[in-house]
Design an enzyme around this catalytic site. Structure first.
Site, PDB file in Angstrom:
ATOM      1  N   ASP A  31       5.817  -1.587 -10.979  1.00 55.47           N
ATOM      2  CA  ASP A  31       4.394  -1.574 -10.626  1.00 55.47           C
ATOM      3  C   ASP A  31       3.656  -0.663 -11.597  1.00 55.47           C
ATOM      4  O   ASP A  31       3.596   0.558 -11.409  1.00 55.47           O
ATOM      5  CB  ASP A  31       4.198  -1.090  -9.191  1.00 55.47           C
TER       6      ASP A  31
ATOM      7  N   CYS B  37      -5.405  -3.633 -10.700  1.00 51.73           N
ATOM      8  CA  CYS B  37      -3.970  -3.902 -10.746  1.00 51.73           C
ATOM      9  C   CYS B  37      -3.638  -5.138 -11.571  1.00 51.73           C
ATOM     10  O   CYS B  37      -2.604  -5.174 -12.252  1.00 51.73           O
ATOM     11  CB  CYS B  37      -3.417  -4.017  -9.328  1.00 51.73           C
TER      12      CYS B  37
ATOM     13  N   HIS C 114      -2.809  -7.083  -4.089  1.00 51.96           N
ATOM     14  CA  HIS C 114      -2.206  -6.309  -5.176  1.00 51.96           C
ATOM     15  C   HIS C 114      -1.476  -7.248  -6.120  1.00 51.96           C
ATOM     16  O   HIS C 114      -1.101  -8.375  -5.752  1.00 51.96           O
ATOM     17  CB  HIS C 114      -1.241  -5.274  -4.592  1.00 51.96           C
TER      18      HIS C 114
END
Length: 666
Positions: A476, A416, A460
């Site tokens: 995202d 991520c 994250h």
């Protein structure tokens, strides 16, 4: 092998000291850990070979050298780490000059001190168990030191240490329940946290956390329901400044007037945090509070920053229980809503870094109309290009400073933080303000006693970009390549180790069940012990009958408890005195009976001498035999003090039978 008492007691003490020192060895420098272990091994070898202890001049030289090395390593001799280093070494050195019991007492007290200092670093359940075991071992060694004659059994000493500890438990529980909580009881200022995110981010940081299945925090709804995993986001550090390798919070935050606008209902919830490495408190998006506001939390004052995070003046290195409020994302607008000077840092990029991505973004910007269309085009490129989501993408930027270019155009494998970083750089290259946000996304599917468990593996990183009139918007990019990571709040599974693989081969559910049990026990520990603070004390007073508990009522309960404790202690001492005086009182009774019968015997002599003297005074044979039996009972090889109520009851019956045999004349 037949061990001498010196060998056995020294070996046992070395084992106990090693247990007390063990958890500290990884905190002190490597040379200090090695020196401590070498000194302990040296002492064990001397005891095994029955060799004399070394000269004190040798020990003095080692102590001076250790102090000099500690000074060079830490810069100071008086400090937490430097002090811990010296105490570990001095404890091992003290074992090499134990010539008397007072030296042993110094070893015991240093051992107790090391056990206590472990709570400066952790207050978890395993530390409590280790403390109980270590204290029991030290008390057992202390009991052995108080028994200088013969070779008393380790079992007897351990039983006596356990009995002494059990006698002190009521006082310990009373002090725990009633001792006034003035400020945080268990927390100790300092960077003691070992869990969670840091306040900077480089390639590989979050993927390292994704392999860590330890609990980072727990969340429980106080009213309503928790958000689903796809919307379960805990906002942590906001990273704006980028030097080409590392992301950091903005160095000069500028606060717009319309920083946060809230609409709609709220969710009241409670956080239970493990010790953190950072000063930012992760909370569910979005938390009310304008920049500059403060929040007094359990002895720590948090400040709302321009990035809309709650920041403490020091790392949150203790377990915290936090009541908080969140507003649904649909009812939140984060400003500024118009162009503001604070957006300059969110457009800045380091010169001469990642030129391919910057050129690609400028070409794409020329093909799109509007900022939102450009953002959608970048996300669409991530979906369509052969990007992959993995924990092991390799090292980017190892041979050049253009790590993001390597990720975006060459390997296209990442976690991520890779996608968030590249996405923000692409938007900034097109002139759109953007920044990286780190935190936790998702949670365990099953609740533990009503608490949602968030692990380090849920760490994250996502992005926020700014649009005129709308403010900061969430994006995202990880969801474009791995939607299951975001939609269901799932994390990649870490590789299975050898031990866990063997357990799974026997029973695939055993590991998960054992972990869940351990985490439930830890949750109970945090709720009932670490979470026991002033409010819980006043609730206890309410149960005891106080209508409006305050500090005065708490003082009254403490005074009453101490008075009752003193009274019970005095009563117990009286009972023990009676037990100790049993034989003197019996011998006084026998002497008084012999005197009444006309036999002259000195009161200070033993029953054997009485038997010899009354025999010369023509006493009946049964009386002489009874006195000889009393001598054997009191001083014979089988004589031992009665322990336990059953043995004391049999002892009393035996005494009554003996007395009848004495007074029953033929």
């Amino acid at each position: 092998m037949n061990w001498t008492r010196e060998q056995r007691d020294t070996g046992f003490l070395l084992a106990v000291v090693t247990t007390a020192v063990g958890p500290h060895l990884w905190r002190i420098p490597l040379w200090a850990s090695a020196l401590t272990l070498v000194l302990l091994a040296w002492r064990g070898w001397l005891a095994w070979r029955e060799r004399p202890l070394p000269s004190r001049w040798w020990l003095l030289g080692i102590a001076i050298a250790a102090a000099a090395c500690a000074k060079l390593t830490h810069g100071v001799l008086v400090g937490r780490v430097s002090g811990l280093t010296l105490v570990c070494i001095l404890l091992a050195l003290k074992l090499l000059e134990m010539h008397a019991r007072r030296d042993a007492f110094v070893v015991f007290f240093l051992g107790f001190f090391l056990v206590l200092t472990q709570f400066l670093h952790s207050q978890s359940l395993w530390v409590a168990g280790w403390t109980l075991f270590s204290v029991w071992g030290l008390l057992t060694a202390l009991v052995l030191a108080q028994m200088p004659l013969g070779q008393p059994s380790l079992r007897v000493a351990a039983r006596e240490a356990a009995r002494t500890t059990a006698l002190g438990l009521p006082l310990m529980v009373a002090l725990f329940l009633l001792f006034p909580r003035i400020g945080p009881l268990w927390g100790v200022p300092g960077q003691s946290g070992s869990t969670g995110l840091s306040e900077t981010m480089s390639f590989g940081d979050v993927s390292t956390l994704a392999l860590d299945e330890r609990v980072a925090l727990r969340v429980r709804a106080l009213d309503g329901a928790l958000p689903p995993p796809s919307q379960f986001d805990l906002r942590g550090p906001v990273l704006t400044d980028f030097d080409g390798q590392e992301w950091r919070p903005s160095a000069v935050p500028l606060i717009p007037q319309d920083a946060l606008l809230l609409e709609g209902g709220v969710l009241r919830y409670e956080l239970l945090l493990e010790p953190l490495r950072m000063t930012v408190l992760p909370v569910l998006e979005h938390s009310p509070g304008q920049p500059g506001e403060t929040w007094a939390l359990d002895g720590v004052t948090l400040r709302r920053t321009a990035d809309l995070v709650w920041m403490a003046p020091r790392p949150l290195g203790e377990t915290l229980r936090v009541p908080a409020v969140a507003v649904p994302t649909s009812g939140v607008r984060m400003g500024p809503l118009t162009e503001h000077v604070s957006l300059r840092a969110a457009r800045a990029l380091p010169a001469n870094r990642n030129p391919r991505l910057r050129a690609w973004a400028q070409d794409l910007r020329a093909q799109t109309s509007g900022d939102l269309a450009f953002v959608q085009a970048v996300l669409g490129h991530i979906r369509q290009a052969p990007f992959s989501y993995t924990l092991n993408p390799g090292v980017y930027g190892e041979f050049s400073p253009h790590g993001i270019d390597e990720f975006w155009f060459d390997r296209r494998q990442g976690f991520c933080e890779h996608y968030a970083s590249a996405f923000v750089v692409a938007l900034r290259s097109a002139g759109i303000p953007a920044r990286v946000v780190t935190g936790y996304q998702g949670r365990d599917a099953l609740l533990q006693d009503g608490w949602a468990v968030v692990r380090n593996s849920h760490a994250h990183a996502w992005a926020e970009f700014w649009l005129p009139g709308q403010g900061w918007q969430r994006a995202d990019p990880t969801a474009a390549v791995a939607p299951e990571r975001v939609e269901r709040g799932l994390a990649l599974e870490s590789p299975v180790g050898l031990f866990r693989g063997a357990v799974d081969a026997v029973n695939p559910t055993l590991w998960a069940a054992a972990r869940q049990l351990a985490e439930r026990l830890d949750l109970r520990w945090q709720q009932w012990v670490l979470g026991y603070k002033r409010d819980q004390q006043f609730q206890l007073l309410e149960r005891l009958g106080f209508e409006k508990p305050d500090w005065n009522s708490l003082g009254q309960v403490v005074a009453i408890t101490l008075g009752l404790g003193m009274a019970l202690g005095l009563a117990w001492q009286a009972v023990l005195a009676r037990r100790r005086d049993t034989w003197p009182r019996r011998l006084e009774r026998v002497h008084a009976w012999l005197t009444r019968q006309g036999w002259s015997v000195p009161p200070h002599q033993a029953p054997l001498r009485w038997a010899q003297q009354v025999q010369h005074q023509d006493a009946p044979a049964p009386v002489v035999q009874a006195l000889l039996a009393l001598e054997d009972w009191r001083y014979g090889p089988q004589a031992e003090p009665p322990r336990g109520w059953r043995r004391r009851w049999r002892e009393a019956r035996r005494w009554r039978a003996w007395w009848r045999s004495l007074v029953a004349k033929p």
